[in-house]
Design an enzyme around this catalytic site. Structure first.
Site, short mmCIF file in Angstrom:
data_model
loop_
_atom_site.label_atom_id
_atom_site.label_comp_id
_atom_site.label_asym_id
_atom_site.label_seq_id
_atom_site.Cartn_x
_atom_site.Cartn_y
_atom_site.Cartn_z
N SER A 149 31.02 38.28 -17.13
CA SER A 149 31.18 39.24 -16.00
C SER A 149 32.25 40.14 -16.17
CB SER A 149 31.34 38.53 -14.91
OG SER A 149 31.74 39.21 -13.55
N TYR A 153 35.67 31.76 -10.23
CA TYR A 153 34.78 32.40 -11.12
C TYR A 153 35.20 33.27 -11.87
CZ TYR A 153 30.75 35.33 -11.80
OH TYR A 153 29.53 36.12 -12.11
#
Length: 293
Positions: free
Chosen positions: A185, A198
């Site tokens: 990400s 995350y």
């Protein structure tokens, strides 16, 4: 859709995994005017979390490019999305490819479940050529003090343990020319204050990708990653507030969230012979965010 203007109606789903068929508007898995060039003809691909979002778009692009596709989904929670994706793949399948399959799983954060998935793919197709580690979950937490051990374990199991275990067992059935692609990400590079656990897993995925690439280079197996920016997937309404959903993606230079089909070609490239000199690298479809990659 080059820049600006896109907004999503406020919406929220109360549980993860999110469900694509409940989203408004529906994420776009298929690009307009899609034109196949047979880049993945003869390849067998396994995609985790392929029932929706980026995973669904990757599965579709792979099928259009000639691959035989297997994907996983969470049993009893993503059945509708998995069925819709399977029907999409059957329609997109090239003549020389075998029929796609979807594999219901309990929890890929545990090794025995990953082994079972790989065994099922090998039983159906005889081998694995491409692995896309894509499963993910996230939870908003404004402070590290609110992240408990249970949540931390949950996020790390889904987002990085599963990548280790799936790769470990798939490698037994991969030969020279194989490709492993890990979904990380943009948050691994720029950080995110309310998605701390995350973000930590996504940084781990970058390091995992680089280390594994060096470990496997002599076997002729390439390992790369894709670091999407804000993409309209079921993970968003399932983990963010209605206000955050309504403003999702507006912070990037292009001024909008991306659609899954805008990310999928990065995976096709990395899985194909066109990326024969790529290993240990990460591609960045993120709407113009400059990162120190």
């Amino acid at each position: 859709m080059a820049s600006g203007g896109q907004a999503f109606p406020p919406q929220q789903q109360q549980t993860q995994p999110g469900k694509e068929h409940l989203m408004q508007p529906q994420p776009q898995s298929m690009p307009p005017g899609c034109c196949a060039s047979n880049k993945l003809s003869g390849k067998v691909a396994l995609v985790t979390g392929g029932d929706s979002g980026i995973g669904r778009a990757v599965c579709h692009c792979f099928a259009v490019e000639g691959a035989t596709v297997a994907f996983t989904y969470v049993k009893n929670q993503e059945d509708k999305d998995a069925h819709d994706t399977l029907e999409m793949l059957k329609k997109a399948k090239m003549q020389d490819a075998k029929d796609p399959i979807c594999i219901a799983t309990d929890d890929l954060g545990y090794e025995e479940n990953c082994k079972r998935v790989v065994d099922e793919v090998v039983a159906a197709y005889g081998r694995v050529d491409v692995v896309v580690n894509n499963s993910a979950e996230q939870y908003q937490s404004p402070s590290i003090e609110e992240i408990g051990e249970e949540q931390l374990d949950r996020v790390f199991r889904t987002n990085i343990y599963s990548y280790f275990f799936m790769t470990k067992h798939a490698l037994k059935h991969m030969g020279e020319g194989g490709s492993i692609i890990n979904t990380t990400s943009v948050n691994a590079y720029k950080g995110h204050p309310t998605l701390l656990d995350y973000t930590a897993t996504k940084g781990a995925i970058v390091a995992f990708t680089r280390g594994l690439a060096l470990q496997l280079v002599k076997r002729g197996i390439r390992v790369n990653g894709v670091a999407p920016g804000p993409i309209w997937t079921p993970l968003i309404p399932a983990s963010m507030s209605e206000e955050d959903v309504a403003n999702f993606g507006k912070e990037v230079p292009m001024g909008r969230a991306g659609q899954p089909y805008e990310v999928a070609p990065s995976y096709v490239f990395l899985a194909s012979k066109d990326a024969s000199y790529f290993t240990g690298q990460v591609l960045h479809p993120n709407g113009g965010v400059v990162v120190n990659a």
